[in-house]
Scaffold this motif. Structure first.
Motif, PDB file in Angstrom:
ATOM      1  N   UNK A 160       0.749  -1.261  -0.149  1.00  0.00           N
ATOM      2  CA  UNK A 160      -0.053   0.073  -0.606  1.00  0.00           C
ATOM      3  C   UNK A 160       0.726   1.517  -0.543  1.00  0.00           C
ATOM      4  N   UNK A 161       1.942   1.331   1.444  1.00  0.00           N
ATOM      5  CA  UNK A 161       2.258   2.702   0.864  1.00  0.00           C
ATOM      6  C   UNK A 161       3.705   3.015  -0.383  1.00  0.00           C
ATOM      7  N   UNK A 162       4.303   1.005  -0.466  1.00  0.00           N
ATOM      8  CA  UNK A 162       4.806   1.890  -1.984  1.00  0.00           C
ATOM      9  C   UNK A 162       4.092   2.346  -3.338  1.00  0.00           C
ATOM     10  N   UNK A 163       2.399   2.271  -3.275  1.00  0.00           N
ATOM     11  CA  UNK A 163       2.260   2.199  -4.193  1.00  0.00           C
ATOM     12  C   UNK A 163       1.824   3.833  -4.066  1.00  0.00           C
ATOM     13  N   UNK A 164       1.603   4.385  -2.629  1.00  0.00           N
ATOM     14  CA  UNK A 164       1.620   6.170  -2.279  1.00  0.00           C
ATOM     15  C   UNK A 164       2.596   6.574  -2.530  1.00  0.00           C
ATOM     16  N   UNK A 165       3.871   6.040  -3.043  1.00  0.00           N
ATOM     17  CA  UNK A 165       5.254   6.521  -3.318  1.00  0.00           C
ATOM     18  C   UNK A 165       4.820   6.019  -4.898  1.00  0.00           C
ATOM     19  N   UNK A 166       3.937   6.308  -5.492  1.00  0.00           N
ATOM     20  CA  UNK A 166       3.834   5.796  -7.094  1.00  0.00           C
ATOM     21  C   UNK A 166       5.087   4.580  -7.589  1.00  0.00           C
ATOM     22  N   UNK A 167       5.215   3.413  -6.985  1.00  0.00           N
ATOM     23  CA  UNK A 167       6.302   2.939  -7.207  1.00  0.00           C
ATOM     24  C   UNK A 167       5.990   1.601  -7.873  1.00  0.00           C
ATOM     25  N   UNK A 168       6.199   1.209  -9.781  1.00  0.00           N
ATOM     26  CA  UNK A 168       5.785   0.940 -10.471  1.00  0.00           C
ATOM     27  C   UNK A 168       6.282  -0.806 -10.122  1.00  0.00           C
ATOM     28  N   UNK A 169       5.643  -1.540 -10.116  1.00  0.00           N
ATOM     29  CA  UNK A 169       6.583  -3.189 -10.235  1.00  0.00           C
ATOM     30  C   UNK A 169       5.548  -4.135 -10.220  1.00  0.00           C
ATOM     31  N   UNK A 170       6.206  -5.188 -10.895  1.00  0.00           N
ATOM     32  CA  UNK A 170       6.392  -6.227 -11.225  1.00  0.00           C
ATOM     33  C   UNK A 170       4.957  -6.576 -10.377  1.00  0.00           C
ATOM     34  N   UNK A 171       4.260  -7.710 -11.024  1.00  0.00           N
ATOM     35  CA  UNK A 171       3.410  -8.335  -9.469  1.00  0.00           C
ATOM     36  C   UNK A 171       5.339  -9.054  -8.762  1.00  0.00           C
ATOM     37  N   UNK A 172       4.645  -9.607  -7.284  1.00  0.00           N
ATOM     38  CA  UNK A 172       6.219 -10.087  -6.717  1.00  0.00           C
ATOM     39  C   UNK A 172       5.552 -11.493  -6.492  1.00  0.00           C
TER      40      UNK A 172
END
Lengths: 504, 420
Positions: free
Chosen positions: A27-39
């Motif tokens: 959730x936090x990573x998304x707030x910081x707009x980190x764009x990732x592959x699925x984990x």
């Protein structure tokens, strides 16, 4: 307002807790707009970690004795307590596979999830080197293909014959990358189909090159001799795959497999500082954010900070622990510094970074992560303030001088010079010898000539070079000459010819 | 989107093949190292793995790299004392001192690559290209061990043996069978309904059909997805495992002429033989027989450590061995091996009796090895046994041992793989 209860207060992890932490971190990573592959996060034991070490974190690989050797030596040092194992290993694929050690405490697991599954992962997905050179979606398929192909070859041609080719290819692995052409990713089935086609066609081409029918106008009017290849080629493995006269189709395919893998790992070697810096920056930010939200308690934070400071510690040059610049420190400090320049620029920063001083940090960092590699990143963003903090200085070690000379320190006159020198140290040409295929004696004894451009007059390490040339000879099948060239003059050469080989 | 996977229970030996590849590639060096270790190995230390060291040079993987020389600019942290233009004496030795540690990043500085192999791999290396000269006998005896093998499916069993595929298959079968009639009827009603026009006079009929269809659908819906009767379990049956058994007779002369050093040599030989036999047989027993003028069966400790004086009568030991075989180890069930160590002395009058005794023994044995530990030339017993080599080339052999270094080669010679 509700008092927020920490997710946990113990140090042992359970799968339920890991899931909760992972959810918050995501959730936090998304707030910081980190764009990732699925984990894909996998919990593994220490022995499995050693397995992962042995195959450069590839989840699947073909069999080769060198991986066994790697495993034995890791196991040996681990058992004797000479080294600890990494807390995690992450592999650049889609989904992004991260291995977490079961021995880790809960804090450590949270840290490595943030570090690997969000930090590294977003770097893999967005950095231009990775976007250009790797295709995370198809690598596992490709490795599956490679493993099966090599196993088939072992069945058909024997383990020893395959091992010989692989040994030779591994020796030249770093010279199997095309730096200027973008590779196109394809799926396993496609790969299989193409491999069949290649097999048939390739042999034809090679035969053409070595056709014995004489060509008209052979060496006529004193013109400069034609070289083959017309331009020097840096991708030695590619050159051998396409042009080595005596190889069987399956041997060419194996060269190709090693070449492809090398190419896949190529961006990693050029983004070590940035990649680690980015991941450290984010694990630190994400966990601090969790602390601010009250999701973790003081004990968690203290434990985290202890790990974190150990990871980004840079011993000074005169410490017995010193072993070069710690990429984690350099990368992390630069990322943090970049944020500082955005948030609270000083007069000096405005002078050095007029474009970014005072801009929104999230966007600036995102830009920095996307479009640079270590060399250009340092050249662009190493700030005077960080040079002062790390007390960097540059020393020139010139063979022709009796003394080493300090050429720049952390002062007004030194900043630019240190920045350039440090950046140059991460230039691949500086790290690895630059060697190209220069010429083939097509009409005569088919000797292959390679040239090593001596960067700043640095020679090759002789013993190693001789062995690699022997491997080259094995692939090429005829004489091989390696010349070290500086200022257009051949300074030294290593020759491996049929005759001398027979004598030994 | 995140998947959390527990991989800890995955098979551990993922790189086992790579490990085998490595051992295979360096087989020659490993054998050398094993033979070397054997010389210094204490006798009691079997059952352990072995530390192997092979020259690091051999295992190195070469790549092009920079050597010493040329002009390098290092950037180094932690400046406290230097200013621009300072000259520093070049550090001696380790490639550039303060410079980035490029000199050796793969531990090439080490001369030896050291690693651990396990007992199995140690024995493989030790007994590579050796074999037992005669076929082994496998027997089904009373004290059997069983192994579980798959034996089809059963309708009851432990939950851990549940066969998901079989259970689902029979559930599917049952669902199809139970629903077939209803589905057919449903289809027919469907067609009737379609044929019937949607007009007021048909309303009642349509309603009947629809309610009947609803009933059928409900019934279909009530057929359970999976039922008790569908469940199938894997069945396992026990199968006895045939065992091969071997007994090894250690015969040693303990008369005054055998000193402790000679006994130690003999002991090493026995240890090798024991390791070799236990590798080939599921069960190996050892019988220790020592003798001077008379023979006695003893335990291991006494065998090696107590000392006697007096003369030597070899036939006494051979006779005892024969009677032990008759009493406890039927040649039909057991693979019998004899190993005799001696300094070669024997009472002159005993020669013919010994010859007689051993010729009675040899037909019972798979193999009988005699090692003579002596510095001098051929001793009486050697001469007594010599003719046997021709008469029993399959089962009898003899060798000289003069020092510890000989033991492994001699052993190797005794059990060398015979080309067919």
């Amino acid at each position: 307002m509700n008092a927020i209860v920490p997710l946990s207060t113990e140090s042992d992890w359970t799968f339920e807790l890991l899931q909760q932490y992972e959810r918050e971190i995501a959730r936090i990573a998304e707030d910081f707009k980190l764009d990732t592959y699925p984990n894909q996060i996998e919990i593994i034991s220490s022995e499995q970690m050693m397995d992962a070490y042995a195959s450069s974190a590839m989840p699947i690989s073909y069999h080769h004795w060198s991986f066994g050797k790697q495993f034995l030596s890791v196991q040996n040092s681990y058992r004797r307590g000479h080294m600890g194992l990494a807390y995690e290993i992450v592999f650049n694929s889609n989904p992004c596979i991260a291995y977490l050690m079961e021995e880790n405490t809960l804090t450590m697991q949270a840290l490595v999830i943030a570090h690997a599954s969000y930090g590294h992962n977003s770097f893999f997905k967005n950095n231009y080197m990775f976007r250009t050179w790797t295709d995370a979606g198809s690598i596992i398929d490709y490795m599956l293909f490679a493993r099966k192909f090599i196993a088939d070859c072992e069945q058909r041609h024997g383990v020893d014959a395959v091992e010989k080719i692989l040994d030779a290819c591994h020796a030249l692995m770093f010279h199997g990358v095309d730096r200027y052409k973008r590779p196109y990713p394809i799926s396993m089935h496609e790969e299989k189909r193409r491999q069949m086609e290649r097999e048939a066609q390739l042999q034809q081409q090679v035969n053409e090159l070595w056709s014995t029918i004489p060509v008209a106008a052979d060496r006529g009017d004193g013109q400069a001799e034609l070289r083959f290849p017309d331009e020097p080629q840096e991708n030695i493995l590619y050159f051998l795959e396409k042009n080595a006269p005596l190889l069987e189709p399956w041997q060419r395919e194996i060269i190709r497999i090693v070449r492809k893998i090398s190419q896949y790992l190529y961006p990693q070697r050029q983004t070590k500082v940035m990649n680690e810096g980015w991941a450290c920056f984010w694990h630190s930010h994400i966990l601090h954010q969790m602390y601010n939200e009250g999701l973790v308690n003081d004990g968690f934070m203290l434990e985290f900070l202890q790990y974190h400071t150990a990871v980004v510690h840079q011993p000074p040059f005169n410490s017995p622990h010193y072993s070069g610049i710690n990429p984690y420190t350099l990368g992390y400090s630069m990322m943090q510094d970049l944020k500082r320049v955005c948030d609270a620029p000083t007069q000096e920063d405005r002078q050095w970074f007029p474009d970014i001083a005072g801009t929104p940090w999230l966007e600036t960092l995102d830009f920095a992560m996307r479009d640079f590699k270590d060399e250009s990143f340092i050249l662009q963003f190493l700030s005077p303030r960080l040079i002062r903090e790390l007390k960097l200085f540059s020393v020139v070690d010139d063979e022709e001088q009796d003394h080493l000379e300090v050429t720049a320190i952390h002062d007004e006159w030194g900043y630019q010079s240190i920045r350039e020198s440090l950046s140059a140290n991460y230039d691949l040409g500086n790290l690895e010898p630059y060697i190209q295929v220069y010429n083939v004696n097509v009409r005569g004894n088919r000797a292959l000539t390679l040239r090593h451009d001596m960067h700043n007059g640095r020679p090759l390490e002789k013993e190693n070079a001789e062995e690699v040339v022997r491997h080259l000879h094995q692939l090429w099948g005829f004489d091989v000459v390696l010349e070290s060239v500086a200022d257009d003059q051949v300074k030294s050469s290593i020759v491996h010819s049929e005759l001398s080989a027979d004598q030994h | 989107m995140t998947f959390l996977i527990d991989r800890r229970s995955n098979p551990k030996k993922k790189s086992a093949v790579n490990r085998q590849r490595f051992l295979r590639r360096y087989r020659a060096q490993i054998k050398e190292s094993v033979a070397e270790n054997l010389r210094g190995r204490t006798i009691t230390a079997d059952g352990q793995g072995e530390k192997i060291s092979i020259p690091a040079r051999d295992t190195r993987q070469p790549v092009f790299r920079h050597g010493q020389g040329g002009k390098i600019t290092h950037v180094v942290p932690g400046n406290e004392e230097f200013t621009r233009g300072d000259k520093i004496a070049r550090p001696k030795g380790a490639g550039g001192g303060g410079g980035p540690g490029q000199a050796s990043d793969q531990g090439e500085g080490l001369d030896e690559f050291v690693f651990q192999i396990n007992q199995q791999e140690f024995l493989d290396a030790l007994f590579d290209d050796m074999e037992l000269p005669n076929l082994t006998k496998r027997q089904l005896s009373g004290l059997e061990e069983f192994k579980r093998v798959k034996g089809g499916f059963a309708s009851d069993g432990a939950p851990s043996n549940l066969s998901v595929v079989r259970s689902m298959r029979s559930a599917t079968m049952r669902r199809i069978a139970l629903g077939a009639g209803k589905r057919t009827e449903l289809r027919e009603l469907e067609q009737q309904l379609q044929a019937l026009e949607d007009s007021p006079e048909n309303r009642e009929q349509r309603h009947d059909i629809e309610s009947r269809m609803q009933v059928l659908r409900d019934r279909l819906g009530r057929i359970p997805f999976i039922d008790e009767v569908d469940i199938r379990y894997h069945r396992h049956v026990k199968e006895p495992i045939p065992h091969s058994k071997a007994v090894m007779f250690c015969l040693m002369d303990v008369s005054g002429s055998m000193d402790q050093k000679t006994k130690d040599l003999a002991k090493r030989f026995y240890i090798l033989l024991y390791l070799f036999l236990s590798r080939n047989y599921d069960k190996t027993e050892v019988v220790f027989i020592r003798h001077h003028t008379s023979a006695k069966e003893v335990d291991e400790d006494e065998f090696f450590h107590s000392r006697e004086t007096g003369g030597t009568v070899v036939s006494s030991a051979l006779d005892l061995m024969k009677s032990v075989i008759e009493a406890r180890y039927s040649p039909k069930e057991w693979n019998i091996y004899g190993a005799q160590a001696s300094d070669g002395d024997n009472w002159p009058d005993d020669a013919s009796r010994s010859t007689h005794a051993i010729t009675e023994l040899l037909p019972l044995c798979q193999y009988y090895a005699y090692v003579e530990i002596t510095q001098a030339g051929d001793k009486p017993l050697w001469l007594t046994y010599s003719p046997l080599r021709e008469q029993w080339p399959e089962t009898f052999s003899m060798q000289h041992i003069t020092g510890p270094g000989d033991i492994y080669p001699v052993f190797h010679e005794l059990f060398r793989k015979q080309s067919a």
